[in-house]
Design a protein around this motif. Structure first.
Motif, PDB file in Angstrom:
ATOM      1  N   LEU A 188       0.892  -1.181   0.009  1.00 25.09           N
ATOM      2  CA  LEU A 188       0.085   0.106  -0.072  1.00 25.09           C
ATOM      3  C   LEU A 188       0.853   1.270  -0.310  1.00 25.09           C
ATOM      4  O   LEU A 188       0.506   2.339  -0.706  1.00 25.09           O
ATOM      5  N   LEU A 189       1.866   1.074   0.844  1.00 25.70           N
ATOM      6  CA  LEU A 189       2.837   2.330   0.914  1.00 25.70           C
ATOM      7  C   LEU A 189       3.628   2.634  -0.523  1.00 25.70           C
ATOM      8  O   LEU A 189       3.591   3.823  -0.994  1.00 25.70           O
ATOM      9  N   LEU A 190       3.824   1.553  -1.392  1.00 25.02           N
ATOM     10  CA  LEU A 190       4.481   1.362  -2.411  1.00 25.02           C
ATOM     11  C   LEU A 190       3.814   2.038  -3.708  1.00 25.02           C
ATOM     12  O   LEU A 190       4.084   2.456  -4.752  1.00 25.02           O
ATOM     13  N   CYS A 191       2.338   2.184  -3.623  1.00 26.56           N
ATOM     14  CA  CYS A 191       1.318   2.674  -4.396  1.00 26.56           C
ATOM     15  C   CYS A 191       1.604   4.006  -4.948  1.00 26.56           C
ATOM     16  O   CYS A 191       1.613   4.331  -5.974  1.00 26.56           O
ATOM     17  N   GLY A 192       2.452   4.902  -3.992  1.00 23.80           N
ATOM     18  CA  GLY A 192       2.683   6.483  -4.387  1.00 23.80           C
ATOM     19  C   GLY A 192       4.088   6.284  -4.361  1.00 23.80           C
ATOM     20  O   GLY A 192       4.647   7.660  -4.404  1.00 23.80           O
ATOM     21  N   ASP A 193       4.894   5.195  -4.759  1.00 23.02           N
ATOM     22  CA  ASP A 193       6.157   5.404  -4.936  1.00 23.02           C
ATOM     23  C   ASP A 193       6.440   6.270  -6.142  1.00 23.02           C
ATOM     24  O   ASP A 193       5.833   6.273  -7.330  1.00 23.02           O
ATOM     25  N   ASP A 237       8.858   6.143  -8.310  1.00 23.24           N
ATOM     26  CA  ASP A 237       9.491   5.424  -9.453  1.00 23.24           C
ATOM     27  C   ASP A 237       8.655   4.552 -10.025  1.00 23.24           C
ATOM     28  O   ASP A 237       7.784   3.540  -9.723  1.00 23.24           O
ATOM     29  N   GLU A 238       8.240   4.686 -11.244  1.00 21.56           N
ATOM     30  CA  GLU A 238       7.322   4.186 -12.321  1.00 21.56           C
ATOM     31  C   GLU A 238       7.442   2.596 -12.414  1.00 21.56           C
ATOM     32  O   GLU A 238       6.609   1.677 -12.161  1.00 21.56           O
ATOM     33  N   GLU A 239       8.771   2.181 -12.416  1.00 25.25           N
ATOM     34  CA  GLU A 239       9.029   0.779 -12.279  1.00 25.25           C
ATOM     35  C   GLU A 239       8.626  -0.176 -10.969  1.00 25.25           C
ATOM     36  O   GLU A 239       8.277  -1.173 -11.116  1.00 25.25           O
ATOM     37  N   VAL A 240       8.762   0.562  -9.826  1.00 27.34           N
ATOM     38  CA  VAL A 240       8.324   0.138  -8.813  1.00 27.34           C
ATOM     39  C   VAL A 240       6.790  -0.093  -8.717  1.00 27.34           C
ATOM     40  O   VAL A 240       6.304  -1.076  -8.350  1.00 27.34           O
ATOM     41  N   ARG A 241       6.094   1.044  -9.277  1.00 26.90           N
ATOM     42  CA  ARG A 241       4.545   0.736  -9.375  1.00 26.90           C
ATOM     43  C   ARG A 241       4.055  -0.170 -10.443  1.00 26.90           C
ATOM     44  O   ARG A 241       2.986  -0.977 -10.072  1.00 26.90           O
ATOM     45  N   SER A 242       5.019  -0.361 -11.411  1.00 23.74           N
ATOM     46  CA  SER A 242       4.628  -1.342 -12.646  1.00 23.74           C
ATOM     47  C   SER A 242       4.804  -2.908 -11.960  1.00 23.74           C
ATOM     48  O   SER A 242       4.073  -3.609 -12.435  1.00 23.74           O
ATOM     49  N   GLY A 243       5.692  -2.900 -11.469  1.00 18.54           N
ATOM     50  CA  GLY A 243       6.154  -4.364 -10.590  1.00 18.54           C
ATOM     51  C   GLY A 243       5.088  -4.717  -9.516  1.00 18.54           C
ATOM     52  O   GLY A 243       4.670  -5.823  -9.584  1.00 18.54           O
ATOM     53  N   LEU A 244       4.655  -3.696  -8.907  1.00 15.87           N
ATOM     54  CA  LEU A 244       3.525  -3.989  -8.075  1.00 15.87           C
ATOM     55  C   LEU A 244       2.239  -4.274  -8.578  1.00 15.87           C
ATOM     56  O   LEU A 244       1.442  -5.131  -8.237  1.00 15.87           O
ATOM     57  N   ALA A 245       2.016  -3.664  -9.807  1.00 14.76           N
ATOM     58  CA  ALA A 245       0.923  -3.585 -10.481  1.00 14.76           C
ATOM     59  C   ALA A 245       0.734  -5.058 -10.865  1.00 14.76           C
ATOM     60  O   ALA A 245      -0.608  -5.847 -10.764  1.00 14.76           O
ATOM     61  N   ARG A 246       1.905  -5.618 -11.439  1.00  9.27           N
ATOM     62  CA  ARG A 246       1.842  -7.008 -12.043  1.00  9.27           C
ATOM     63  C   ARG A 246       1.437  -7.899 -10.989  1.00  9.27           C
ATOM     64  O   ARG A 246       0.588  -8.983 -11.100  1.00  9.27           O
ATOM     65  N   LYS A 247       1.996  -7.851  -9.536  1.00  9.86           N
ATOM     66  CA  LYS A 247       1.849  -8.808  -8.425  1.00  9.86           C
ATOM     67  C   LYS A 247       0.477  -8.862  -8.163  1.00  9.86           C
ATOM     68  O   LYS A 247      -0.168  -9.935  -7.912  1.00  9.86           O
TER      69      LYS A 247
END
Length: 412
Positions: A55-60, A62-72
């Motif tokens: 939930l914290l990383l949703c607002g990261d 870095d776009e790649e952080v959010r993209s990796g989170l989205a896939r998971k």
């Protein structure tokens, strides 16, 4: 040991801890705030990461952080129990909903690609993604999602979307007669061509008649019409009146047509050939046609020769554009971009500003020339043309343009 590595000054060691499935949840949560984006990317991809950290990383930033989170996270959503929504499930839904609204197209695209064909995907998310303004997000959902009803599709078609969305709908497996009728009424050259080429699409006979009424002025429809499965004899006879001689021969050789229809097509082929030869002569054979065209060098041959000589540069393409030599411009795009000519025809015929821009980018042409190709070759209205960013740069990212090309079946 993990605590010691997590506190290390070496980002590589912290990254190693962040990637491990057996790292303690509190350490993973701690590393979700790491200064290194590479460490946070590992945390985002790690299935062991506690949901509070996700939930914290949703607002990261870095776009790649959010993209990796989205896939998971998107992979987890279809398996959430519908009858039991606890705190963990609610946080998971909050995360995927946030990522589906992300300002970065790449992040939303990951969510769309993951959920596009999932029957267990949240319906409200599918509705949102299907109406996304970016084709790279909405396209996969419109083409594949089993959750979109005919009413949903008719509503989207009625909103007058860009051609790319219509093409995606037209390519759906087993689309109904009502949706096919709505696509046909748009008169979108690319979408109707895709509809005709979709062998699983249900097309009512009256819809097909309406398409044939309009077809003489839409050449990209001719090939799919001639090859359309279960073509009614009446339709075949009408098509023979306006398609090229080559396509008439394809029609003539269809074994599923009644003998009298094939005979009528054969007569039309002979009549067309006599007219082309000035009357009375024997019909042209394929070899004769090639011989007649031989003195005039075809645009593709000219483009290939110029390319081999190192002369197929922007000035040559621009000069052909100025002279109205459409055939040579298309051939030049095909040669410079290293894509088949029929793919170029499909993209240009689709009148998609993004598709044409991606093709020009692949052909290594300037955005200035690309704008003119959009206007003068693809006939895109000035209000819909994509303009250069900062005066000279392409307005989309490389990944967005790569996706546009993949949408038309072109791999990197």
């Amino acid at each position: 040991m993990s605590k010691k590595l997590a506190a290390s000054d070496d980002a590589g060691q912290r990254r190693m801890v962040a990637a491990r499935a057996d790292t303690q949840p509190e350490i993973l949560f701690y590393l979700a705030n790491d200064a290194s984006a590479e460490v946070r990317r590992e945390i985002a991809r790690n299935n062991a990461t506690p949901r509070q950290a996700d939930l914290l990383l949703c607002g990261d930033p870095d776009e790649e952080v959010r993209s990796g989170l989205a896939r998971k996270i998107a992979l987890l959503v279809p398996s959430l129990p519908a009858d039991r929504i606890g705190q963990l499930e609610r946080m998971t839904m909050d995360i995927v909903e946030s990522l589906a609204r992300d300002q970065a197209t790449a992040v939303r695209r990951v969510v769309a690609e993951t959920l596009k064909d999932q029957p267990g995907a949240p319906p409200h998310l599918i509705q949102q993604l299907a109406r996304d303004l970016e084709l790279s997000v909405s396209g996969p959902v419109l083409r594949h999602s089993p959750l979109l009803t005919d009413d949903d599709l008719l509503s989207i078609i009625g909103s007058q979307p860009m051609d790319g969305k219509l093409v995606a709908i037209a390519q759906r497996a087993g689309i109904s007669g009502a949706v096919s009728e709505a696509v046909a009424r748009t008169q979108s050259e690319a979408a109707v061509a895709a509809l005709l080429g979709n062998s699983s699409a249900q097309i009512r006979e009256e819809t097909l008649d309406r398409i044939i009424d309009m077809a003489p002025k839409f050449e990209p429809w001719h090939g799919p019409l001639v090859r359309r499965p279960a073509l009614p004899p009446k339709a075949a006879a009408r098509i023979a009146g306006f398609v090229s001689e080559q396509l008439m021969r394809v029609l003539e050789n269809r074994t599923d047509l009644p003998p009298d229809v094939r005979a009528a097509v054969r007569t039309a082929v002979l009549d067309r050939a006599r007219t082309n030869r000035g009357g009375g002569a024997e019909p042209l054979g394929i070899d004769d046609e090639a011989a007649e065209e031989a003195p005039k060098e075809r645009p593709m041959e000219r483009a290939k020769k110029a390319h081999a000589a190192g002369k197929l540069d922007e000035d040559m393409v621009g000069a052909a554009l100025t002279q109205g030599d459409r055939g040579f411009v298309l051939a030049a795009l095909s040669v410079r971009a290293n894509v088949p000519l029929d793919a170029v025809d499909k993209i240009i015929g689709g009148q998609s500003a993004r598709g044409v821009t991606a093709l020009c980018w692949r052909a290594k042409l300037s955005m200035r020339l690309c704008r003119q190709i959009q206007l003068r070759i693809a006939n895109i209205p000035p209000t819909s043309v994509l303009n250069a960013r900062d005066g000279t740069h392409y307005p989309m990212s490389d990944s967005e343009m790569t996706w546009q090309l993949e949408f038309f079946g072109l791999k990197a």
